[in-house]
Design an enzyme around this catalytic site. Structure first.
Site, mmCIF file in Angstrom:
data_model
loop_
_atom_site.group_PDB
_atom_site.id
_atom_site.type_symbol
_atom_site.label_atom_id
_atom_site.label_comp_id
_atom_site.label_asym_id
_atom_site.label_seq_id
_atom_site.Cartn_x
_atom_site.Cartn_y
_atom_site.Cartn_z
ATOM 1 N N LYS A 196 0.803 -1.226 0.000
ATOM 2 C CA LYS A 196 0.000 0.000 0.000
ATOM 3 C C LYS A 196 0.845 1.290 0.000
ATOM 4 O O LYS A 196 0.397 2.332 0.444
ATOM 5 C CB LYS A 196 -1.001 0.049 1.176
ATOM 6 C CG LYS A 196 -1.869 -1.164 1.365
ATOM 7 C CD LYS A 196 -2.441 -1.733 0.100
ATOM 8 C CE LYS A 196 -3.404 -0.844 -0.636
ATOM 9 N NZ LYS A 196 -3.771 -1.424 -1.946
ATOM 10 N N ARG A 280 5.488 4.995 3.196
ATOM 11 C CA ARG A 280 4.430 6.004 3.098
ATOM 12 C C ARG A 280 4.087 6.462 4.510
ATOM 13 O O ARG A 280 4.317 5.705 5.480
ATOM 14 C CB ARG A 280 3.214 5.334 2.463
ATOM 15 C CG ARG A 280 2.034 6.232 2.167
ATOM 16 C CD ARG A 280 0.953 5.401 1.475
ATOM 17 N NE ARG A 280 -0.162 6.203 1.041
ATOM 18 C CZ ARG A 280 -1.237 5.717 0.427
ATOM 19 N NH1 ARG A 280 -1.324 4.420 0.164
ATOM 20 N NH2 ARG A 280 -2.225 6.516 0.071
ATOM 21 N N SER A 288 -5.171 3.031 3.932
ATOM 22 C CA SER A 288 -5.225 2.446 2.590
ATOM 23 C C SER A 288 -5.438 0.938 2.682
ATOM 24 O O SER A 288 -6.243 0.363 1.944
ATOM 25 C CB SER A 288 -3.920 2.770 1.845
ATOM 26 O OG SER A 288 -3.845 2.051 0.653
ATOM 27 N N LYS A 403 -6.319 1.102 -7.021
ATOM 28 C CA LYS A 403 -5.416 2.173 -6.603
ATOM 29 C C LYS A 403 -6.190 3.479 -6.664
ATOM 30 O O LYS A 403 -6.916 3.716 -7.632
ATOM 31 C CB LYS A 403 -4.182 2.270 -7.499
ATOM 32 C CG LYS A 403 -3.518 0.945 -7.801
ATOM 33 C CD LYS A 403 -2.899 0.271 -6.600
ATOM 34 C CE LYS A 403 -2.543 -1.163 -6.945
ATOM 35 N NZ LYS A 403 -2.139 -1.988 -5.835
ATOM 36 N N GLY A 404 -6.010 4.272 -5.643
ATOM 37 C CA GLY A 404 -6.693 5.562 -5.617
ATOM 38 C C GLY A 404 -8.098 5.467 -5.043
ATOM 39 O O GLY A 404 -8.963 6.268 -5.398
ATOM 40 N N ARG A 405 -8.322 4.482 -4.155
ATOM 41 C CA ARG A 405 -9.641 4.396 -3.494
ATOM 42 C C ARG A 405 -9.821 5.588 -2.571
ATOM 43 O O ARG A 405 -8.862 6.076 -1.967
ATOM 44 C CB ARG A 405 -9.728 3.138 -2.618
ATOM 45 C CG ARG A 405 -9.775 1.840 -3.364
ATOM 46 C CD ARG A 405 -10.059 0.737 -2.357
ATOM 47 N NE ARG A 405 -9.959 -0.573 -2.973
ATOM 48 C CZ ARG A 405 -8.900 -1.357 -2.890
ATOM 49 N NH1 ARG A 405 -7.824 -0.966 -2.224
ATOM 50 N NH2 ARG A 405 -8.890 -2.536 -3.473
ATOM 51 N N GLU A 406 -11.074 5.985 -2.413
ATOM 52 C CA GLU A 406 -11.338 7.078 -1.480
ATOM 53 C C GLU A 406 -11.148 6.559 -0.062
ATOM 54 O O GLU A 406 -11.570 5.440 0.257
ATOM 55 C CB GLU A 406 -12.782 7.554 -1.668
ATOM 56 C CG GLU A 406 -12.945 9.012 -1.291
ATOM 57 C CD GLU A 406 -14.353 9.502 -1.603
ATOM 58 O OE1 GLU A 406 -14.947 10.130 -0.725
ATOM 59 O OE2 GLU A 406 -14.826 9.208 -2.724
ATOM 60 N N HIS A 407 -10.505 7.360 0.784
ATOM 61 C CA HIS A 407 -10.273 6.923 2.162
ATOM 62 C C HIS A 407 -11.405 7.389 3.075
ATOM 63 O O HIS A 407 -12.023 8.423 2.827
ATOM 64 C CB HIS A 407 -8.952 7.507 2.697
ATOM 65 C CG HIS A 407 -7.745 6.836 2.114
ATOM 66 N ND1 HIS A 407 -6.484 6.965 2.645
ATOM 67 C CD2 HIS A 407 -7.598 6.016 1.041
ATOM 68 C CE1 HIS A 407 -5.620 6.255 1.931
ATOM 69 N NE2 HIS A 407 -6.280 5.695 0.940
HETATM 70 N N1 LIG Z 1 2.642 6.787 -8.463
HETATM 71 C C1 LIG Z 1 1.559 6.225 -7.984
HETATM 72 N N2 LIG Z 1 0.594 5.878 -8.813
HETATM 73 C C2 LIG Z 1 -0.497 5.285 -8.336
HETATM 74 N N3 LIG Z 1 -0.708 5.017 -7.032
HETATM 75 C C3 LIG Z 1 0.217 5.330 -6.177
HETATM 76 C C4 LIG Z 1 1.381 5.937 -6.608
HETATM 77 N N4 LIG Z 1 2.123 6.121 -5.525
HETATM 78 C C5 LIG Z 1 1.447 5.668 -4.477
HETATM 79 N N5 LIG Z 1 0.289 5.184 -4.866
HETATM 80 C C6 LIG Z 1 -0.715 4.609 -3.941
HETATM 81 O O1 LIG Z 1 -0.189 3.376 -3.465
HETATM 82 C C7 LIG Z 1 -1.278 2.598 -2.989
HETATM 83 C C8 LIG Z 1 -1.153 1.196 -3.549
HETATM 84 O O2 LIG Z 1 0.057 0.680 -3.121
HETATM 85 P P1 LIG Z 1 0.621 -0.688 -3.646
HETATM 86 O O3 LIG Z 1 0.653 -0.674 -5.121
HETATM 87 O O4 LIG Z 1 1.904 -0.930 -2.957
HETATM 88 O O5 LIG Z 1 -0.488 -1.697 -3.160
HETATM 89 S S1 LIG Z 1 -0.353 -3.273 -3.068
HETATM 90 O O6 LIG Z 1 0.414 -3.582 -1.870
HETATM 91 O O7 LIG Z 1 0.269 -3.750 -4.295
HETATM 92 O O8 LIG Z 1 -1.750 -3.728 -2.928
HETATM 93 C C9 LIG Z 1 -2.544 3.260 -3.421
HETATM 94 O O9 LIG Z 1 -3.017 3.943 -2.301
HETATM 95 P P2 LIG Z 1 -4.568 4.193 -1.980
HETATM 96 O O10 LIG Z 1 -5.123 4.776 -3.211
HETATM 97 O O11 LIG Z 1 -4.533 5.131 -0.847
HETATM 98 O O12 LIG Z 1 -5.148 2.873 -1.629
HETATM 99 C C10 LIG Z 1 -2.072 4.201 -4.489
HETATM 100 O O13 LIG Z 1 -2.889 5.300 -4.623
#
Ligand SMILES: Nc1ncnc2c1ncn2[C@@H]1O[C@H](COP(=O)(O)OS(=O)(=O)O)[C@@H](OP(=O)(O)O)[C@H]1O
Length: 441
Positions: A196, A280, A288, A403-407
Site C-alpha cells: 500500500k 508512506r 489504505s 489504486k486511488g480508493r477514497e479513504h
Molecule cells: N505513483 C503512484 N501511482 C499510483 N498510485 C500510487 C502511486 N504512488 C502511491 N500510490 C498509492 O499506493 C497505494 C497502492 O500501493 P501498492 O501498489 O503498494 O499496493 S499493493 O500492496 O500492491 O496492494 C494506493 O493507495 P490508496 O489509493 O490510498 O489505496 C495508491 O494510490
C-alpha cells in the site's frame, strides 16, 4: 547454423515481433515489436507498401529459428488430404475405406498438434507454410524512422537457430546473425515492501524500461514455507519471465517486508540482490490497507473498532496491519541483513508527485541505461495520479481501480492515538535512515 537477429541491422521496413506472448508483456506493444518475451516464437515482418492506402505485411513465423507452420497447419493439411481422398472416391477411384482413413488421421492429427504446441517439433519446415499477408496493425508501426533512433546503443539480439532456406534468403538480405541467450533468472532486484505504498506503480513504471522484465503477479515465495518446501528455488526462478543478459529481472512481493525471515532467505539465495523499499506516511498506509481489506471482507468492523483494542482503549498492536506501519523494527532488521547501499528507499508521496524524478533515481541505483522522459508520464486528473504513456504506440496505461480508493475520514480522537502510537517508531526510523527528507519524519 545457430544465430540471432540483431534488430539494428534490420532495414526500416523490417520488424521483429512476437505474437504469441504479447499478453505476457501487455504494457508494451513496443515490446511486442522489439523485445519478445518468449524467445521461441518470433515473427520477422516485412512491410511492403501496397497499392491501396493500407500497408500489408509478409511475415515468417519462426520457432527456434525454424519456419513454423501456424498451429492450425496440421488441421488444414488433414482437411485438404481428406478432401482429396473424397474427390478420388467420388471419381470412383478406390483409395481405402473412409473409416480407415479417419481412424488413421485423427490420432496422427492429435499427435502432431500436441507436438507442435508443446515441443519444438516443426512438421513442415517450409516457408511457404507460414508466409502470409497480414493487414496493417497500427501498434506494429513506430513513428517513421524511429526504429533506427530507438536506443541505438542497445545491441539487441534474439535467439534464433536459422536453418531454413527461406529464412536464409530473408536474412541474407537483411540481417547478420549471432547467438543470443534468453534465460529465466533470479531477480537482480526485489521490491520487498511496503504494501500500500505504491509498489505496483514502481514495478509498472520499471517495466516501461526496455532493459527490465518482471513477472505479472507477486510471487510471494520467500514468505511462503509451503512453496519453499514443495517447490524450491528452481520453481521461484521458473516464475520469472525470460530475459537477455543485459536485462534485469525485478520481482515485487511487498509482504516480504514484515516477514523478517525473507531477508535471510534472499540473502542466502543471492546476497547481491538489490532491494527497493517504499515507505508512506504510516497512518495513510494503514487507512489504505483498511480500505482494501474492507472491500474484500464485508464483516470487517469500523476503522475505529478495528484499530483500537477493546480492552486497552489504545491502538491495538495485535492487528497485523497496524504493526506493518511501525516501520522502524522491520527496516532495522533488513538493514542488519543487507548493507544500506543495497537498499533503495522511495517515499510514496514523492513517487506519486514526481514519478520521473523517482524513476531516474531508481535507474541510477539499478545501473540502467537512461530511459525515462517526461512524456512517459502524464497526470490523470480523474485518477489523481500519474499514468503511463507507451512510446511509439502512444497508448496510455493507468493502474487498476484498486489504486486511488477514497479513504474514510478518521476522527480526531483516533487520529491523535495513531499519531502518538507511531511517533516513537518514526523517530527510530529517522535515526536508522539518517539524512532523508520525508515530510512525515
Ligand atoms: N505513483 C503512484 N501511482 C499510483 N498510485 C500510487 C502511486 N504512488 C502511491 N500510490 C498509492 O499506493 C497505494 C497502492 O500501493 P501498492 O501498489 O503498494 O499496493 S499493493 O500492496 O500492491 O496492494 C494506493 O493507495 P490508496 O489509493 O490510498 O489505496 C495508491 O494510490
Amino acid at each position: 547454423m545457430g544465430g540471432s537477429l540483431n534488430r539494428h541491422q534490420l532495414p526500416p521496413n523490417y520488424r521483429l515481433t512476437n505474437h504469441r506472448n504479447d499478453d505476457h508483456c501487455p504494457e508494451h506493444q513496443l515490446r511486442g515489436i522489439f523485445i519478445p518475451c518468449d524467445p521461441r516464437i518470433l515473427t520477422l515482418t516485412m512491410a511492403k507498401p501496397s497499392s491501396n492506402s493500407r500497408q500489408s505485411y509478409t511475415s515468417l513465423s519462426l520457432r527456434n529459428g525454424l519456419v513454423a507452420p501456424r498451429w492450425s497447419t496440421p488441421l488444414v493439411c488433414c482437411s485438404v488430404i481428406s478432401s482429396v481422398l473424397n474427390y478420388l472416391r467420388n471419381l470412383g477411384i478406390y483409395v481405402a475405406k473412409k473409416s480407415t482413413w479417419t481412424a488413421l488421421f485423427i490420432p496422427v492429427l492429435l499427435f502432431v498438434l500436441l507436438l507442435t504446441l508443446f515441443t519444438d517439433f516443426i512438421p513442415f519446415n517450409r516457408a511457404s507454410y507460414s508466409v502470409g499477408v497480414q493487414k496493417h496493425s497500427r501498434e506494429w508501426l513506430p513513428p517513421q524512422g524511429s526504429i533506427q533512433n530507438y536506443r541505438p546503443q542497445m545491441n539487441f539480439t534474439l535467439p534464433l537457430n536459422v536453418n531454413s532456406d527461406a529464412l536464409r534468403n530473408v536474412s541474407r538480405n537483411t540481417t547478420s546473425l549471432q547467438q543470443g541467450h534468453y534465460l529465466k533468472r533470479f531477480p537482480s532486484c526485489i521490491i520487498f515492501g511496503v504494501s500500500k505504498c505504491g509498489t505496483k506503480a514502481v514495478i509498472e513504471y520499471l517495466k516501461l524500461h526496455p532493459d527490465v522484465v518482471a513477472p505479472k503477479a507477486e510471487i510471494n515465495y520467500f514468505n511462503n514455507e509451503t512453496l519453499q518446501h514443495q517447490h524450491g528455488l528452481g520453481w521461484y526462478i521458473q516464475q520469472m519471465p525470460p530475459s537477455l543478459s543485459h536485462q534485469i529481472t525485478v520481482e515485487k512481493s511487498p509482504d516480504y517486508f514484515q516477514n523478517h525471515q525473507c531477508a535471510d532467505l534472499i540473502r542466502a539465495a543471492a546476497p547481491s540482490t538489490k532491494l527497493i523499499l517504499l515507505l508512506r506516511e504510516p497512518i495513510e498506509r494503514l487507512v489504505s490497507e483498511y480500505m482494501q481489506l474492507s472491500e474484500k471482507s464485508l464483516s470487517l468492523p469500523d476503522f475505529e473498532k478495528w484499530v483500537i483494542g477493546q480492552d486497552t482503549g489504545d491502538v491495538d498492536q495485535k492487528v497485523p496491519s497496524v504493526m506493518v506501519s511501525a516501520y522502524a523494527d522491520h527496516v532495522s532488521y533488513w538493514l542488519r541483513v543487507f548493507p544500506r547501499e543495497q537498499v533503495h528507499i522511495i517515499e510514496s508521496q514523492s513517487l506519486r508527485d514526481y514519478p520521473l524524478h523517482e524513476m531516474r533515481r531508481l535507474e541510477t541505483f539499478l545501473h540502467l541505461q537512461p530511459f525515462y522522459q517526461p512524456e512517459d508520464f502524464y497526470f490523470n486528473s480523474t485518477r489523481g495520479f500519474y499514468c503511463m504513456r507507451m512510446r511509439y504506440t502512444g497508448k496510455t496505461k493507468c493502474l487498476g481501480k484498486s489504486k486511488g480508493r477514497e479513504h474514510i475520514t478518521v476522527s480526531d480522537t483516533i487520529m491523535d492515538k495513531l499519531v502518538r502510537f507511531y511517533q516513537p517508531y518514526n523517530q527510530k526510523l529517522k535515526q536508522i535512515l539518517g539524512a532523508v527528507d520525508f515530510p512525515w519524519l
